[in-house]
Design a protein around this motif. Structure first.
Motif, PDB file in Angstrom:
ATOM      1  N   ARG A  69      -3.820   6.729   3.658  1.00 40.26           N
ATOM      2  CA  ARG A  69      -3.200   5.452   4.010  1.00 40.26           C
ATOM      3  C   ARG A  69      -1.701   5.541   3.759  1.00 40.26           C
ATOM      4  O   ARG A  69      -1.269   6.032   2.715  1.00 40.26           O
ATOM      5  CB  ARG A  69      -3.795   4.324   3.192  1.00 40.26           C
ATOM      6  CG  ARG A  69      -3.149   3.007   3.537  1.00 40.26           C
ATOM      7  CD  ARG A  69      -3.919   1.812   3.082  1.00 40.26           C
ATOM      8  NE  ARG A  69      -3.149   0.619   3.445  1.00 40.26           N
ATOM      9  CZ  ARG A  69      -3.218  -0.511   2.793  1.00 40.26           C
ATOM     10  NH1 ARG A  69      -4.037  -0.640   1.782  1.00 40.26           N
ATOM     11  NH2 ARG A  69      -2.487  -1.533   3.163  1.00 40.26           N
ATOM     12  N   THR A  70      -0.941   5.043   4.723  1.00 39.95           N
ATOM     13  CA  THR A  70       0.510   5.047   4.627  1.00 39.95           C
ATOM     14  C   THR A  70       0.998   3.669   4.196  1.00 39.95           C
ATOM     15  O   THR A  70       0.518   2.651   4.697  1.00 39.95           O
ATOM     16  CB  THR A  70       1.138   5.442   5.982  1.00 39.95           C
ATOM     17  OG1 THR A  70       0.687   6.761   6.312  1.00 39.95           O
ATOM     18  CG2 THR A  70       2.656   5.428   5.912  1.00 39.95           C
ATOM     19  N   TYR A  71       1.959   3.666   3.283  1.00 38.00           N
ATOM     20  CA  TYR A  71       2.555   2.437   2.779  1.00 38.00           C
ATOM     21  C   TYR A  71       4.038   2.438   3.134  1.00 38.00           C
ATOM     22  O   TYR A  71       4.723   3.445   2.920  1.00 38.00           O
ATOM     23  CB  TYR A  71       2.405   2.345   1.253  1.00 38.00           C
ATOM     24  CG  TYR A  71       0.965   2.298   0.828  1.00 38.00           C
ATOM     25  CD1 TYR A  71       0.332   1.085   0.594  1.00 38.00           C
ATOM     26  CD2 TYR A  71       0.218   3.472   0.678  1.00 38.00           C
ATOM     27  CE1 TYR A  71      -1.002   1.043   0.223  1.00 38.00           C
ATOM     28  CE2 TYR A  71      -1.114   3.433   0.306  1.00 38.00           C
ATOM     29  CZ  TYR A  71      -1.714   2.215   0.081  1.00 38.00           C
ATOM     30  OH  TYR A  71      -3.033   2.170  -0.280  1.00 38.00           O
ATOM     31  N   ASN A  72       4.512   1.311   3.677  1.00 41.01           N
ATOM     32  CA  ASN A  72       5.928   1.137   3.980  1.00 41.01           C
ATOM     33  C   ASN A  72       6.554   0.315   2.867  1.00 41.01           C
ATOM     34  O   ASN A  72       6.064  -0.772   2.541  1.00 41.01           O
ATOM     35  CB  ASN A  72       6.113   0.437   5.324  1.00 41.01           C
ATOM     36  CG  ASN A  72       5.603   1.285   6.467  1.00 41.01           C
ATOM     37  OD1 ASN A  72       5.641   2.510   6.422  1.00 41.01           O
ATOM     38  ND2 ASN A  72       5.108   0.639   7.501  1.00 41.01           N
ATOM     39  N   ILE A  73       7.642   0.835   2.296  1.00 36.97           N
ATOM     40  CA  ILE A  73       8.269   0.222   1.126  1.00 36.97           C
ATOM     41  C   ILE A  73       9.741  -0.053   1.420  1.00 36.97           C
ATOM     42  O   ILE A  73      10.410   0.821   1.954  1.00 36.97           O
ATOM     43  CB  ILE A  73       8.146   1.163  -0.094  1.00 36.97           C
ATOM     44  CG1 ILE A  73       6.686   1.524  -0.349  1.00 36.97           C
ATOM     45  CG2 ILE A  73       8.779   0.551  -1.330  1.00 36.97           C
ATOM     46  CD1 ILE A  73       5.790   0.373  -0.714  1.00 36.97           C
ATOM     47  N   PRO A  74      10.291  -1.205   1.013  1.00 34.34           N
ATOM     48  CA  PRO A  74       9.568  -2.398   0.585  1.00 34.34           C
ATOM     49  C   PRO A  74       8.823  -3.038   1.752  1.00 34.34           C
ATOM     50  O   PRO A  74       9.180  -2.815   2.906  1.00 34.34           O
ATOM     51  CB  PRO A  74      10.657  -3.322   0.040  1.00 34.34           C
ATOM     52  CG  PRO A  74      11.932  -2.837   0.620  1.00 34.34           C
ATOM     53  CD  PRO A  74      11.740  -1.393   0.965  1.00 34.34           C
ATOM     54  N   VAL A  75       7.836  -3.812   1.430  1.00 33.27           N
ATOM     55  CA  VAL A  75       6.956  -4.382   2.443  1.00 33.27           C
ATOM     56  C   VAL A  75       7.730  -5.295   3.400  1.00 33.27           C
ATOM     57  O   VAL A  75       7.521  -5.243   4.609  1.00 33.27           O
ATOM     58  CB  VAL A  75       5.789  -5.140   1.766  1.00 33.27           C
ATOM     59  CG1 VAL A  75       4.941  -5.853   2.800  1.00 33.27           C
ATOM     60  CG2 VAL A  75       4.950  -4.186   0.941  1.00 33.27           C
ATOM     61  N   ASP A  76       8.638  -6.121   2.857  1.00 36.35           N
ATOM     62  CA  ASP A  76       9.329  -7.105   3.695  1.00 36.35           C
ATOM     63  C   ASP A  76      10.358  -6.479   4.640  1.00 36.35           C
ATOM     64  O   ASP A  76      10.525  -6.940   5.754  1.00 36.35           O
ATOM     65  CB  ASP A  76       9.970  -8.205   2.839  1.00 36.35           C
ATOM     66  CG  ASP A  76      10.922  -7.661   1.784  1.00 36.35           C
ATOM     67  OD1 ASP A  76      10.938  -6.440   1.540  1.00 36.35           O
ATOM     68  OD2 ASP A  76      11.662  -8.472   1.188  1.00 36.35           O
ATOM     69  N   GLU A  77      11.055  -5.450   4.217  1.00 38.30           N
ATOM     70  CA  GLU A  77      12.032  -4.751   5.059  1.00 38.30           C
ATOM     71  C   GLU A  77      11.898  -3.260   4.782  1.00 38.30           C
ATOM     72  O   GLU A  77      12.698  -2.693   4.036  1.00 38.30           O
ATOM     73  CB  GLU A  77      13.450  -5.214   4.761  1.00 38.30           C
ATOM     74  CG  GLU A  77      13.737  -6.641   5.169  1.00 38.30           C
ATOM     75  CD  GLU A  77      15.163  -7.045   4.849  1.00 38.30           C
ATOM     76  OE1 GLU A  77      16.070  -6.209   5.041  1.00 38.30           O
ATOM     77  OE2 GLU A  77      15.355  -8.184   4.411  1.00 38.30           O
ATOM     78  N   PRO A  78      10.899  -2.598   5.370  1.00 38.82           N
ATOM     79  CA  PRO A  78      10.612  -1.192   5.041  1.00 38.82           C
ATOM     80  C   PRO A  78      11.806  -0.263   5.260  1.00 38.82           C
ATOM     81  O   PRO A  78      12.506  -0.346   6.260  1.00 38.82           O
ATOM     82  CB  PRO A  78       9.471  -0.832   5.986  1.00 38.82           C
ATOM     83  CG  PRO A  78       8.854  -2.130   6.356  1.00 38.82           C
ATOM     84  CD  PRO A  78       9.976  -3.121   6.369  1.00 38.82           C
TER      85      PRO A  78
END
Length: 152
Positions: free
Chosen positions: A2-11
């Protein structure tokens, strides 16, 4: 995986963890924590909030003492070898490997740290640590995680 984009609000960057790893994104949506199924390997990535914009290598080098104080919350007696600088997946990264002991219990651990900025405005620290046995057992997963960190 699973891929996570950080930060969630403005990756600004992404990281991928293998299937079976427990992953938490903290409520401030800047920090992410991943742990192997056997709890032998831990990743912690957090935003370095008090760093001003500028040349990435210079900024990170000048902030190293404060960053290492934060690392000591997780790893006692941490010592790193020489810090290296490279470009990787669109990111400028200052990194080093080292050793220390788990802060809870004192078991020896291998440690790696990557300091990076996806935009020269926000700075992040990726800390990996784990037992020598876990490092050997999860070598492929560690490489996949490290190679997955990409600028968005």
């Amino acid at each position: 995986a699973r891929t996570y984009n950080i930060p969630v609000d403005e990756p600004k960057f992404s990281i991928t963890f293998p299937k079976g790893w427990e992953v938490r994104v903290d409520e401030d949506e800047y920090d992410i924590y991943g742990i192997s199924p056997d709890e032998e390997i831990e990743y912690y990535i957090w935003r370095l909030p008090d760093i001003k914009a500028g040349n990435i290598k210079e900024v990170l080098t000048s902030s190293m003492e404060d960053i290492l104080e934060e690392v000591k919350r997780y790893v006692k007696g941490v010592e790193f070898g020489k810090f290296e600088y490279e470009q990787k997946n669109g990111l400028e990264v200052l990194w080093a490997v080292g050793s220390g002991k788990y802060s809870d219990g004192g078991t020896p651990v291998a440690v790696a740290i990557d300091l990076f900025s996806p935009d020269e405005k926000s700075f992040f620290c990726l800390l990996y640590y784990g037992s020598k046995a876990g490092q050997k057992e999860h070598a492929d997963a560690i490489k996949q995680i490290d190679d997955s960190v990409k600028k968005l």
